[in-house]
Write a protein that holds these residues in place. Structure first.
Motif, PDB file in Angstrom:
ATOM      1  N   GLU A 246       0.703  -1.408   0.030  1.00 23.54           N
ATOM      2  CA  GLU A 246      -0.008  -0.118   0.020  1.00 23.54           C
ATOM      3  C   GLU A 246       0.960   1.191  -0.017  1.00 23.54           C
ATOM      4  O   GLU A 246       1.881   1.463   0.747  1.00 23.54           O
ATOM      5  CB  GLU A 246      -1.112   0.031   1.247  1.00 23.54           C
ATOM      6  CG  GLU A 246      -2.135  -0.890   1.263  1.00 23.54           C
ATOM      7  CD  GLU A 246      -3.006  -1.155   2.373  1.00 23.54           C
ATOM      8  OE1 GLU A 246      -3.999  -1.638   2.155  1.00 23.54           O
ATOM      9  OE2 GLU A 246      -2.540  -0.498   3.159  1.00 23.54           O
ATOM     10  N   PHE A 247       0.639   2.076  -0.678  1.00 25.52           N
ATOM     11  CA  PHE A 247       1.162   3.554  -1.088  1.00 25.52           C
ATOM     12  C   PHE A 247       1.031   4.256   0.479  1.00 25.52           C
ATOM     13  O   PHE A 247      -0.004   4.259   0.745  1.00 25.52           O
ATOM     14  CB  PHE A 247       0.355   4.333  -2.151  1.00 25.52           C
ATOM     15  CG  PHE A 247       1.078   5.660  -2.340  1.00 25.52           C
ATOM     16  CD1 PHE A 247       2.212   5.996  -2.201  1.00 25.52           C
ATOM     17  CD2 PHE A 247       0.386   6.523  -2.629  1.00 25.52           C
ATOM     18  CE1 PHE A 247       2.947   7.097  -2.481  1.00 25.52           C
ATOM     19  CE2 PHE A 247       0.851   7.911  -3.178  1.00 25.52           C
ATOM     20  CZ  PHE A 247       2.018   8.033  -3.105  1.00 25.52           C
ATOM     21  N   TRP A 256       0.790  12.097  -1.598  1.00 24.29           N
ATOM     22  CA  TRP A 256       0.009  10.927  -1.172  1.00 24.29           C
ATOM     23  C   TRP A 256      -1.575  11.603  -0.770  1.00 24.29           C
ATOM     24  O   TRP A 256      -1.739  12.785  -0.244  1.00 24.29           O
ATOM     25  CB  TRP A 256       0.603  10.685   0.195  1.00 24.29           C
ATOM     26  CG  TRP A 256      -0.194   9.181   0.643  1.00 24.29           C
ATOM     27  CD1 TRP A 256       0.130   8.031   0.193  1.00 24.29           C
ATOM     28  CD2 TRP A 256      -1.200   9.132   1.645  1.00 24.29           C
ATOM     29  NE1 TRP A 256      -0.856   7.233   0.960  1.00 24.29           N
ATOM     30  CE2 TRP A 256      -1.558   7.735   1.877  1.00 24.29           C
ATOM     31  CE3 TRP A 256      -1.715  10.171   2.367  1.00 24.29           C
ATOM     32  CZ2 TRP A 256      -2.437   7.415   2.813  1.00 24.29           C
ATOM     33  CZ3 TRP A 256      -2.763   9.818   3.360  1.00 24.29           C
ATOM     34  CH2 TRP A 256      -3.043   8.311   3.492  1.00 24.29           C
ATOM     35  N   ARG A 258      -5.228   9.622   0.448  1.00 24.63           N
ATOM     36  CA  ARG A 258      -5.950   8.333   1.013  1.00 24.63           C
ATOM     37  C   ARG A 258      -6.591   7.577  -0.419  1.00 24.63           C
ATOM     38  O   ARG A 258      -6.233   6.207  -0.298  1.00 24.63           O
ATOM     39  CB  ARG A 258      -6.702   8.564   1.973  1.00 24.63           C
ATOM     40  CG  ARG A 258      -7.255   7.004   2.621  1.00 24.63           C
ATOM     41  CD  ARG A 258      -7.803   7.413   3.949  1.00 24.63           C
ATOM     42  NE  ARG A 258      -7.188   7.826   5.105  1.00 24.63           N
ATOM     43  CZ  ARG A 258      -6.386   6.930   5.633  1.00 24.63           C
ATOM     44  NH1 ARG A 258      -6.592   5.694   5.805  1.00 24.63           N
ATOM     45  NH2 ARG A 258      -5.576   7.549   6.646  1.00 24.63           N
ATOM     46  N   MET A 261      -4.338   5.271  -2.499  1.00 29.70           N
ATOM     47  CA  MET A 261      -3.884   4.182  -1.971  1.00 29.70           C
ATOM     48  C   MET A 261      -4.761   2.999  -2.472  1.00 29.70           C
ATOM     49  O   MET A 261      -6.012   3.144  -2.212  1.00 29.70           O
ATOM     50  CB  MET A 261      -3.752   4.189  -0.473  1.00 29.70           C
ATOM     51  CG  MET A 261      -3.169   3.076   0.311  1.00 29.70           C
ATOM     52  SD  MET A 261      -4.357   2.058   1.033  1.00 29.70           S
ATOM     53  CE  MET A 261      -5.448   3.170   1.880  1.00 29.70           C
TER      54      MET A 261
END
Ligand code: SAM
Length: 384
Positions: A246-247, A256, A258, A261
């Protein structure tokens, strides 16, 4: 607040802190006249705890939550020959001056102390570890220290030519990053034209005695999440372990979100819809939840630090290329071991400080807390 009893410093961005304010950071200190200081000059280094004086070899390295620390990641350089879009900035000069990095002897000394304190697994990483000349010799030195499980994380670009030398040096296993099976996309992600070299690196590792060979992909929504099934097919065809990560909010560009991801549960659902999966038992401290294909070869691993944090069983600490100890990827504080090394501290003194820092290891990374702030050091400066 500083956590250990030696220089703890708020990390200060891409290059980390070249210098830290030391004033007021020691809880218990003694004045010490060390090598390399001008006559009459003195600096404070932490006073060793009695336990360290008695023998740091005898007591396992535990934090205050009872987690035993057995795994060490050593970043030997922050330089990389790739500039992956989800990891580092496009600027090729965004790295620390060489003088800030630990020398091989310094890395070896710290690992020796840590092995004495119960570290059993060491992973050499970066930046890209294969760009630092002498890494094979370093591997051999680590092996001679009695590291049970010696691995490396690499982008694979230089691996085909270096694989034999790494094995001869004593490397046990390897993780290779591969974020796309599509050449054009791979080139966009890595900002290189090295697809064939990386595939040759994976082939070289796979046909060598390195075991296991793990291939890691960080999934980013809209970038490579359309390749989940293709990666699974790749694992089946080549009979290798394909891991989906997961990123995490550790990218240099602070892009980034959420929704970028891809949750591990989605990866599991999509792969198992095509090929039924069977869970494989794992050690509690392992980051990946592992699955075999019911009908044949290959394995997948799901690493879900964001949606299914595994901090409760974390057994890891990290040493950055510039000699900072980090107890979590998301630590707010760095702990400066280089200062101790270069200040002439004894092994027992260094061990005492490591023990104090580890004791205060964070309970968890807090990515999912409303007040979470990413650390100012990004993945490439911490070591993945
Ligand atoms: N150069 C080596 C490589 O490419 O594997 C080692 C260093 S790299 C920083 C280590 C791992 O961290 C790679 O698998 C990379 O994909 C992963 N990584 C980098 N940034 C990440 C992020 N923001 N979230 C999750 N994984 C990340």
């Amino acid at each position: 607040m500083a956590r250990g009893r030696f220089p703890a410093c708020r990390d200060k961005g891409p290059g980390g802190n070249a210098s830290s304010s030391l004033a007021g950071l020691f809880r218990r200190t003694r004045v010490w006249k060390g090598e390399g200081l001008a006559p009459g000059k003195s600096r404070q280094i932490p006073r060793p705890s009695p336990i360290a004086d008695l023998g740091f070899l005898l007591i396992p390295l535990l934090d205050k939550f009872g987690r035993q620390i057995t795994d060490l990641r050593v970043s030997v350089t922050d330089r990389c020959n790739f500039r992956c879009v989800y990891c580092r900035s496009a600027d090729p000069d965004n790295h620390m001056p060489h003088a800030e990095l630990l020398e091989w002897d310094e890395f070896e000394r710290l690992v020796r102390i840590l092995v004495g304190m119960g570290i059993r697994k060491v992973r050499v990483t970066g930046g890209e570890p294969l760009v630092r000349p002498g890494v094979e010799n370093f591997i051999a030195r680590l092996k001679a220290l009695g590291v049970h499980d010696l691995s490396m994380t690499t982008n694979g670009y230089l691996l085909a030519d270096r694989c034999k030398g790494l094995i001869a040096a004593g490397l046990d296993r390897i993780n290779i990053s591969l974020d796309s099976l599509d050449r054009a996309k791979f080139e966009r992600v890595t900002r290189t034209t090295t697809f064939d070299d990386v595939m040759a690196g994976i082939d070289a590792a796979h046909s060598s005695q390195l075991r296991p060979v793990k291939v890691n992909a960080v999934l980013v929504r809209g970038l490579n999440d359309d390749e989940v099934e293709a990666f699974a097919a790749f694992a089946r065809e080549r009979d290798l372990i394909m891991r989906f990560i997961e990123f995490m909010p550790l990218d240099a560009d602070r892009a980034w979100r959420r929704d970028l991801m891809v949750p591990a549960a989605e990866v599991h659902r999509r792969i198992s819809a095509r090929w039924p999966l069977v869970p494989v038992p794992h050690e509690r401290s392992e980051t990946a939840r592992k699955y075999k294909f019911e009908d044949g070869r290959g394995e997948i691993g799901l690493i879900a630090p964001v949606t299914q944090p595994f901090c409760g069983h974390c057994s890891r600490i990290r040493l950055t290329a510039d000699g900072k100890l980090r107890t979590c990827l998301f630590s707010k504080d760095d702990h400066d071991l280089k200062f101790l090394l270069r200040g002439g501290a004894s092994d027992a003194e260094i061990a005492g400080e490591i023990r104090a820092v580890v004791e205060e290891k964070e309970k968890g990374h807090r990515i999912n807390e409303p007040d979470f702030h990413p650390p100012s050091r990004t993945m490439v400066f911490i070591g993945g």
